[in-house]
Enzyme design. Structure first.
Site, PDB file in Angstrom:
ATOM      1  N   ASN A 286      77.904 116.984  41.958  1.00 42.03           N
ATOM      2  CA  ASN A 286      78.816 117.576  40.995  1.00 42.03           C
ATOM      3  C   ASN A 286      78.488 119.068  41.050  1.00 42.03           C
ATOM      4  O   ASN A 286      77.395 119.468  40.665  1.00 42.03           O
ATOM      5  CB  ASN A 286      78.488 117.043  39.596  1.00 42.03           C
ATOM      6  CG  ASN A 286      79.652 116.343  38.934  1.00 42.03           C
ATOM      7  OD1 ASN A 286      80.789 116.809  39.017  1.00 42.03           O
ATOM      8  ND2 ASN A 286      79.362 115.247  38.274  1.00 42.03           N
TER       9      ASN A 286
ATOM     10  N   CYS B  54      75.884 107.367  28.885  1.00 39.76           N
ATOM     11  CA  CYS B  54      74.842 108.128  29.564  1.00 39.76           C
ATOM     12  C   CYS B  54      74.242 109.045  28.514  1.00 39.76           C
ATOM     13  O   CYS B  54      74.970 109.778  27.848  1.00 39.76           O
ATOM     14  CB  CYS B  54      75.480 108.931  30.688  1.00 39.76           C
ATOM     15  SG  CYS B  54      74.337 110.079  31.475  1.00 39.76           S
TER      16      CYS B  54
ATOM     17  N   GLY C 237      67.466 116.064  30.704  1.00 39.40           N
ATOM     18  CA  GLY C 237      66.068 115.772  30.424  1.00 39.40           C
ATOM     19  C   GLY C 237      65.462 114.770  31.366  1.00 39.40           C
ATOM     20  O   GLY C 237      66.157 114.056  32.090  1.00 39.40           O
ATOM     21  N   GLU C 238      64.148 114.728  31.348  1.00 39.76           N
ATOM     22  CA  GLU C 238      63.397 113.795  32.181  1.00 39.76           C
ATOM     23  C   GLU C 238      62.746 112.772  31.238  1.00 39.76           C
ATOM     24  O   GLU C 238      61.809 113.116  30.508  1.00 39.76           O
ATOM     25  CB  GLU C 238      62.360 114.590  32.993  1.00 39.76           C
ATOM     26  CG  GLU C 238      61.275 113.775  33.650  1.00 39.76           C
ATOM     27  CD  GLU C 238      61.782 112.615  34.525  1.00 39.76           C
ATOM     28  OE1 GLU C 238      62.738 112.792  35.295  1.00 39.76           O
ATOM     29  OE2 GLU C 238      61.203 111.522  34.405  1.00 39.76           O
TER      30      GLU C 238
ATOM     31  N   CYS D 276      65.452 120.839  30.125  1.00 42.36           N
ATOM     32  CA  CYS D 276      64.576 120.064  31.003  1.00 42.36           C
ATOM     33  C   CYS D 276      63.652 121.053  31.696  1.00 42.36           C
ATOM     34  O   CYS D 276      64.046 122.180  31.968  1.00 42.36           O
ATOM     35  CB  CYS D 276      65.416 119.336  32.050  1.00 42.36           C
ATOM     36  SG  CYS D 276      64.471 118.254  33.149  1.00 42.36           S
TER      37      CYS D 276
ATOM     38  N   CYS E  81      75.104 116.468  34.436  1.00 42.76           N
ATOM     39  CA  CYS E  81      74.067 116.716  33.438  1.00 42.76           C
ATOM     40  C   CYS E  81      73.967 118.182  33.063  1.00 42.76           C
ATOM     41  O   CYS E  81      73.795 119.041  33.903  1.00 42.76           O
ATOM     42  CB  CYS E  81      72.700 116.374  34.014  1.00 42.76           C
ATOM     43  SG  CYS E  81      72.612 114.819  34.794  1.00 42.76           S
TER      44      CYS E  81
ATOM     45  N   CYS F 238      70.788 121.002  39.465  1.00 43.11           N
ATOM     46  CA  CYS F 238      71.067 120.431  38.145  1.00 43.11           C
ATOM     47  C   CYS F 238      71.204 121.514  37.081  1.00 43.11           C
ATOM     48  O   CYS F 238      70.390 122.432  37.019  1.00 43.11           O
ATOM     49  CB  CYS F 238      69.945 119.461  37.771  1.00 43.11           C
ATOM     50  SG  CYS F 238      70.146 118.713  36.150  1.00 43.11           S
TER      51      CYS F 238
ATOM     52  N   CYS G   6      65.192 121.080  38.929  1.00 42.25           N
ATOM     53  CA  CYS G   6      65.883 120.686  40.163  1.00 42.25           C
ATOM     54  C   CYS G   6      67.006 121.705  40.427  1.00 42.25           C
ATOM     55  O   CYS G   6      67.746 122.081  39.518  1.00 42.25           O
ATOM     56  CB  CYS G   6      66.445 119.277  40.035  1.00 42.25           C
ATOM     57  SG  CYS G   6      65.172 118.032  39.741  1.00 42.25           S
TER      58      CYS G   6
ATOM     59  N   SER H 113      66.314 106.780  34.638  1.00 41.73           N
ATOM     60  CA  SER H 113      66.201 107.556  35.873  1.00 41.73           C
ATOM     61  C   SER H 113      65.115 108.615  35.749  1.00 41.73           C
ATOM     62  O   SER H 113      65.059 109.350  34.765  1.00 41.73           O
ATOM     63  CB  SER H 113      67.550 108.223  36.175  1.00 41.73           C
ATOM     64  OG  SER H 113      67.479 108.944  37.378  1.00 41.73           O
TER      65      SER H 113
ATOM     66  N   GLU I   1      74.118 116.559  25.148  1.00 40.42           N
ATOM     67  CA  GLU I   1      75.366 115.916  25.526  1.00 40.42           C
ATOM     68  C   GLU I   1      75.188 114.442  25.870  1.00 40.42           C
ATOM     69  O   GLU I   1      74.074 113.967  26.077  1.00 40.42           O
ATOM     70  CB  GLU I   1      76.026 116.662  26.682  1.00 40.42           C
ATOM     71  CG  GLU I   1      75.149 116.893  27.873  1.00 40.42           C
ATOM     72  CD  GLU I   1      75.657 118.087  28.675  1.00 40.42           C
ATOM     73  OE1 GLU I   1      76.543 117.875  29.490  1.00 40.42           O
ATOM     74  OE2 GLU I   1      75.165 119.196  28.491  1.00 40.42           O
TER      75      GLU I   1
ATOM     76  N   SER J 101      65.146 109.525  41.432  1.00 40.44           N
ATOM     77  CA  SER J 101      65.953 110.538  42.109  1.00 40.44           C
ATOM     78  C   SER J 101      65.232 110.979  43.367  1.00 40.44           C
ATOM     79  O   SER J 101      64.192 111.624  43.302  1.00 40.44           O
ATOM     80  CB  SER J 101      66.175 111.719  41.172  1.00 40.44           C
ATOM     81  OG  SER J 101      66.835 111.264  40.016  1.00 40.44           O
ATOM     82  N   LEU J 102      65.781 110.617  44.492  1.00 43.36           N
ATOM     83  CA  LEU J 102      65.115 110.896  45.774  1.00 43.36           C
ATOM     84  C   LEU J 102      65.684 112.176  46.391  1.00 43.36           C
ATOM     85  O   LEU J 102      64.979 113.156  46.575  1.00 43.36           O
ATOM     86  CB  LEU J 102      65.307 109.688  46.698  1.00 43.36           C
ATOM     87  CG  LEU J 102      64.534 109.717  47.996  1.00 43.36           C
ATOM     88  CD1 LEU J 102      63.059 109.504  47.741  1.00 43.36           C
ATOM     89  CD2 LEU J 102      65.033 108.644  48.957  1.00 43.36           C
ATOM     90  N   HIS J 103      66.934 112.140  46.748  1.00 40.83           N
ATOM     91  CA  HIS J 103      67.706 113.317  47.179  1.00 40.83           C
ATOM     92  C   HIS J 103      67.291 113.994  48.486  1.00 40.83           C
ATOM     93  O   HIS J 103      68.049 114.817  49.017  1.00 40.83           O
ATOM     94  CB  HIS J 103      67.780 114.384  46.080  1.00 40.83           C
ATOM     95  CG  HIS J 103      68.314 113.902  44.765  1.00 40.83           C
ATOM     96  ND1 HIS J 103      69.318 112.969  44.660  1.00 40.83           N
ATOM     97  CD2 HIS J 103      67.977 114.226  43.483  1.00 40.83           C
ATOM     98  CE1 HIS J 103      69.565 112.755  43.376  1.00 40.83           C
ATOM     99  NE2 HIS J 103      68.770 113.491  42.651  1.00 40.83           N
TER     100      HIS J 103
HETATM  101  N1  SAH Z   1      65.524 113.561  34.944  1.00 42.35           N
HETATM  102  C1  SAH Z   1      66.063 112.307  35.418  1.00 42.35           C
HETATM  103  C2  SAH Z   1      67.450 112.031  34.881  1.00 42.35           C
HETATM  104  C3  SAH Z   1      68.392 113.091  35.314  1.00 42.35           C
HETATM  105  S1  SAH Z   1      70.046 112.891  35.563  1.00 42.35           S
HETATM  106  C4  SAH Z   1      66.094 112.306  36.939  1.00 42.35           C
HETATM  107  O1  SAH Z   1      65.819 113.332  37.539  1.00 42.35           O
HETATM  108  O2  SAH Z   1      66.339 111.264  37.527  1.00 42.35           O
HETATM  109  C5  SAH Z   1      70.432 111.561  36.563  1.00 42.35           C
HETATM  110  C6  SAH Z   1      70.738 111.873  38.016  1.00 42.35           C
HETATM  111  O3  SAH Z   1      71.723 112.892  38.224  1.00 42.35           O
HETATM  112  C7  SAH Z   1      69.513 112.318  38.773  1.00 42.35           C
HETATM  113  O4  SAH Z   1      69.459 111.596  39.967  1.00 42.35           O
HETATM  114  C8  SAH Z   1      69.791 113.776  39.039  1.00 42.35           C
HETATM  115  O5  SAH Z   1      69.061 114.242  40.137  1.00 42.35           O
HETATM  116  C9  SAH Z   1      71.283 113.756  39.248  1.00 42.35           C
HETATM  117  N2  SAH Z   1      71.973 115.041  39.106  1.00 42.35           N
HETATM  118  C10 SAH Z   1      71.675 116.074  38.310  1.00 42.35           C
HETATM  119  N3  SAH Z   1      72.568 117.067  38.462  1.00 42.35           N
HETATM  120  C11 SAH Z   1      73.458 116.649  39.375  1.00 42.35           C
HETATM  121  C12 SAH Z   1      74.619 117.215  39.962  1.00 42.35           C
HETATM  122  N4  SAH Z   1      75.024 118.414  39.631  1.00 42.35           N
HETATM  123  N5  SAH Z   1      75.310 116.483  40.872  1.00 42.35           N
HETATM  124  C13 SAH Z   1      74.895 115.235  41.205  1.00 42.35           C
HETATM  125  N6  SAH Z   1      73.826 114.649  40.698  1.00 42.35           N
HETATM  126  C14 SAH Z   1      73.097 115.353  39.801  1.00 42.35           C
END
Ligand code: SAH
Length: 346
Positions: A291, A101, A160-161, A108, A334, A115, A112, A192, A88, A215-217
């Site tokens: 999301n 995007c 994907g990463e 992937c 994603c 995701c 996570c 990212s 997508e 992506s820290l989170h």
């Molecule tokens: N693999 C890369 C790119 C992924 S997507 C990464 O991990 O950074 C880009 C961002 O969206 C990342 O920060 C990921 O953690 C975040 N993400 C993925 N699913 C999400 C969701 N359901 N809600 C909010 N952010 C999300």
């Protein structure tokens, strides 16, 4: 079958030479592909040359299988790859330009918890040419050409990463910014990563002025391991060390993504720990609200809480903003749309 878009302009020139064709054919074909055409649609080369190409190369690297438009104008695309896989992409219209995007892998393997992309694991890497073809198609559909692009900005934030598909991603960045093709400025591209430390070091040496986003989170390692399995391999301190190296090598600040999950990472304690970790560092924090993905059961923080979280970070001396949630009504997160599509087809 191979993907013609995987070739750089110089590689295409070499191919034309090996086929006994004039060098300017390379330029014609490169321009046509970057404009979003399939091989069969190129009008200024002979049928004989097309047939020769089609013996070895896919006519259509990616086909738009579905396009959804959100109430906020965001467009979501499902692309069909030549082997039947689906990826997508999202196209967002902003006042400073338009951002695509894009996905770097089918599925992937990072897993996570919040995701949707990782739910079925990794299927395969995208090639550089497949990534490029998704940009060319979306640009064309939105009335863009290579001289006057509709897609002005790119974020590698789809499924994907990117650093788990390192070589193809680097080649894609070179292809999409080539002045023979779409010529997207690398400064308008963000990559990212969930925090693959060795690749952050490697990327620092590439000399590509792309915006690096991590992506820290979660500011606590133990908790981060629960949310993002990759945290078991690399601690936050190791990530921060790699980021410092990146800054030293490139002079570019870096960005942290922080998706707020209700009750998980949106507490005052988390804000304080983030401040402790990041204060004084040349970085920015992008806060987004989760999301919601039905499979994970995790809930999003409210908009009001997101603003107060950012308020705490700013008061603590960090540069931070709440990012808009785009296309939530069309499975904007994603991997969501691909999953729903696959479930429907079953
Ligand atoms: N693999 C890369 C790119 C992924 S997507 C990464 O991990 O950074 C880009 C961002 O969206 C990342 O920060 C990921 O953690 C975040 N993400 C993925 N699913 C999400 C969701 N359901 N809600 C909010 N952010 C999300």
């Amino acid at each position: 079958m191979k993907i013609l878009q995987d070739l750089s302009y110089n590689e295409l020139c070499a191919l034309m030479e090996s086929l006994g064709e004039k060098p300017f054919r390379a330029s014609q074909i490169y321009t046509a592909l970057a404009s979003g055409l399939d091989i069969s649609e190129i009008s200024n080369i002979s049928n004989a040359l097309k047939e020769k190409l089609l013996l070895e190369y896919e006519n259509c690297a990616v086909k738009v299988e579905q396009k959804l438009v959100s109430v906020d104008g965001t467009e979501k695309y499902l692309f069909l790859l030549s082997d039947g896989n689906i990826v997508e992409g999202v196209y967002m219209k902003n006042n400073y330009g338009n951002t695509q995007c894009l996905s770097t892998q089918v599925g992937c393997r990072m897993g996570c918890k919040f995701c949707a992309s990782g739910i079925g694991g990794l299927v395969r890497n995208l090639t550089s040419g497949e990534m490029l073809a998704t940009v060319a198609k979306v640009n064309r559909i939105n009335g863009g050409t290579i001289k006057n692009r509709a897609v002005t900005n790119i974020v590698l934030m789809g499924s994907g990463e990117p650093f788990d598909n390192y070589e193809n991603t680097i080649k894609f960045l070179k292809l999409v910014s080539s002045d023979k093709g779409l010529n997207v400025s690398l400064r308008n591209i963000s990559l990212s990563t969930c925090g693959l430390v060795p690749q952050i070091y490697k990327f620092s040496e590439e000399g590509l002025p792309v915006n690096l986003t991590i992506s820290l989170h979660q500011p606590f390692d133990e908790k981060r391991k629960e949310l993002m399995p990759i945290a078991k391999a690399y601690s936050l301190q190791e990530i921060l060390k790699a980021c410092a190296y990146y800054f030293e090598k490139t002079g570019r600040r870096y960005i942290f993504e922080y998706s707020l999950v209700k009750g998980e990472n949106d507490t005052k304690e988390c804000a304080n720990e983030l401040i402790k970790l990041l204060k004084g560092k040349p970085c920015h924090v992008n806060v987004i609200r989760l999301n919601e993905v039905k499979e994970s059961g995790l809930k999003s923080t409210t908009e009001k809480e997101a603003y107060s979280f950012v308020g705490l970070l700013e008061k603590g001396g960090l540069s931070a903003t709440v990012r808009r949630l785009n296309g939530a009504d069309i499975d904007g997160a994603c991997g969501q749309l691909r999953r729903n599509y696959i479930e429907l087809k079953k």
